[in-house]
Design an enzyme around this catalytic site. Sequence first.
Site, PDB file in Angstrom:
ATOM      1  N   ASP A 276       0.758  -1.202  -0.091  1.00 34.87           N
ATOM      2  CA  ASP A 276      -0.434   0.512   0.114  1.00 34.87           C
ATOM      3  C   ASP A 276       0.916   1.258  -0.082  1.00 34.87           C
ATOM      4  O   ASP A 276       2.145   1.414   0.079  1.00 34.87           O
ATOM      5  CB  ASP A 276      -0.835   0.047   0.930  1.00 34.87           C
ATOM      6  CG  ASP A 276      -2.169   0.870   0.833  1.00 34.87           C
ATOM      7  OD1 ASP A 276      -3.222   0.949   1.591  1.00 34.87           O
ATOM      8  OD2 ASP A 276      -1.857   1.580   0.216  1.00 34.87           O
TER       9      ASP A 276
HETATM   10  C1  GLC Z   1      -4.549   3.755   0.044  1.00 36.96           C
HETATM   11  C2  GLC Z   1      -5.337   2.631   0.014  1.00 36.96           C
HETATM   12  C3  GLC Z   1      -5.452   1.933  -1.256  1.00 36.96           C
HETATM   13  C4  GLC Z   1      -4.984   2.539  -2.074  1.00 36.96           C
HETATM   14  C5  GLC Z   1      -4.065   3.047  -2.341  1.00 36.96           C
HETATM   15  C6  GLC Z   1      -3.263   3.749  -3.829  1.00 36.96           C
HETATM   16  O1  GLC Z   1      -3.825   5.081   0.744  1.00 36.96           O
HETATM   17  O2  GLC Z   1      -4.849   2.275   1.359  1.00 36.96           O
HETATM   18  O3  GLC Z   1      -6.442   1.250  -0.469  1.00 36.96           O
HETATM   19  O4  GLC Z   1      -5.224   1.267  -3.513  1.00 36.96           O
HETATM   20  O5  GLC Z   1      -3.812   4.120  -1.217  1.00 36.96           O
HETATM   21  O6  GLC Z   1      -4.201   4.997  -3.952  1.00 36.96           O
END
Ligand code: GLC
Length: 734
Positions: A276
Amino acid sequence: MKNIIIKLILLIIIIFTPYLQGQSLAVEQKIDSLLLKMTLDEKIGQLVQSVGIKENTIEDIRSGKIGSILGIKSADEVSKFQKIAIEESRLKIPLIFANDVIHGFSTTFPIPLAEASSWNPELVKKSASIAAYEAASEGTKWNYAPMVDISRDPRWGRIMEGSGEDPYLGSVMAIARIEGFQGDDFSHPSKVVATAKHFVAYGAAEAGRDYNSVDISERRLREIYLPPFLSAVNSEVGSIMSAFNDINGIPASANKFILTEILRDEWKFKGTVITDYNSVGELVYHGFAKDKKEAALKGLTAGIDIDMVGDTIDGDVYSPHLKELLEDNLIDISSIDKAVRNVLRMKFNAGLFEKPYVDSTYFVENNISQDAKNKIALQMAKESIVLLKNDNNLLPLNKKTKKIAVIGSMAENEYDQLGAWTCKPNYKNGISALEGIRELAKEGTEVLFARGFDPRSNDKSGFEEALSVISQANVAVVFAGENWELSGEAASRTDINLPGVQLEFIKRAQELETPIIVVLMNGRPLTINWSSQNIPAILEAWYLGDMSGKAIASVLFGEYNPSGKLPITFPRSVGQIPIYYNAKSTGRPAREDVKWSSKYLDSPNTPLYPFGFGLSYTQFKYSNFSVNTSSNSISDSIIVTVDVTNIGKYAGEEVVQLYIQDLFASVTRPIKELKSFKKIKIDVGKTETIKFIVTPSMLSFYGIDMKKIIEPGEFKIFVGGNSTDLLSESIILN
Ligand code: GLC
């Protein structure tokens, strides 16, 4: 005849297996030959993702220093950057473009928690398929969805993004969404690589506070939080995203036990693992790495392929540090090659080497009209609505109602109904609830509106006007709940009552003669105790997306008989959290007449509304419940049948749920577990016989040594329309 069919199937398998094996062999050979040509910088480049376009992105693409880009949402822009990779980089390795298409790309569908309330996986798959179609048509080939985190804590804002508290329902929805996103082959022009996230147990954050620590037993991990990910891997999900949280002291994004021992060794996952947002860099904030270099070492060693994005402050982690780690002999080139191989495999399987650009001809020749998309979005929205209360059959609204009052800012604005995690929303595609009600109201019915209040503020200046409008009407529909910013990521709440002055208004409205209907628009269960006791009719409408206004109106006027069932328990108070249906008995099960039993002094143990609960405008009677097994052997299946009769005045759909309980076992077992369900439409006066097969594996559980086992003994089988009002039969299996 049966033998002929079996032989035919075997013949087909024999013929096609080499082809399929050959397919994957060919990809591995292509990867091998590409790896031999790649420089170290180009290899590391495949493990680095850029979020959006920065000043050096074009040069990085040209020099092969990034392998994927997050956040570009138009085919033209995607093509512009893909062209640089394909025509100007040395090895012409295509980029893969990613986005969070959580519940729709431009056509916004109900939030995932709402879709789970439909208990209709076939419809959820169609919703995901349209999202993939729209995303792929604009160049997105990698979707960071479905979010498959189980959660038992409505304080957590991201509960809106998953499928609730149950591992079985969560697994069914995960499979449906992955099949919708990926189809049989995600190299198809209208399909995308799906991502099961956030691996793992992100929804178990302590105190429901987003990003907080998780400390749970391996048993709970395997019984509750891992199953939807296992279902995703078994559905050949293309990628997994590691979570922000630490698990039992080891951050998920550097946790070898889950990323390698479970995901790769036990489950044989062959896809790509991406972190993440900056969660390798965040190992330093966890206190698990002394600096970004050690963070890179721990991430790669544990099994992270791609570092989604470096810290927006001090930059990437993999790109500057992997080379150093290699030079310091802290890692071997083989660990980099392994990660690069996983990324290249995803790109080959996505067809990007053959077709790096959007196949615009395909979308012209296979155009799906907006009307066709909206038709599915409308059915999805209707089936996501849960009828929580309907005293004296106040609903559906009488068509001859002269005056209907509609109250609340959320009935009128076009954004709250879309919820959090929209992608590229088209606000003009939908209509508000007020417009939806006006559209469906019959000639001669006057629809009055007053804003009254807004969940975003404590302003009561609109009260008097709204109360006056209500007093002029025959019935009032009050739209209450959470403005969309109160749910989603980084949106945890310690108090899950209606925010602001809404309840104060509802109490004032309830004092008037006009009967009140409350329609909730929210992203989590709410502790609506007063309304539950005093308001005659309550609809849970979540955030239903573009078709929200039409769907709510259709249910209010009885065009559609609500069929939704709660995928998550509604607590009476925050003090009960975590509260969930599949709880353990304890050694002192609560008893009214026994002080020394597991209960509270100030609240019943029961929830406000239980898992699986939802009313209909009609009523269903369950009868002729039978549980049969040919041999009472634990290795045989059990045949369960039950008759369901529509004894009311409306045709309707019922979600018949099957639960089991293992009464005595070598580890404590839940008092019930959902193991199957069937959603069926039953006409007035008709009876349907529903049949379930309970297989031995449905009775299995993780034993003392964390291996799946089945033990003989006494079991209870339950069937019913929710997790509490159930018929049950006991059975002894040897
Ligand atoms: C965010 C979320 C994740 C998402 C990523 C990209 O912080 O936790 O679910 O896919 O960043 O946007």
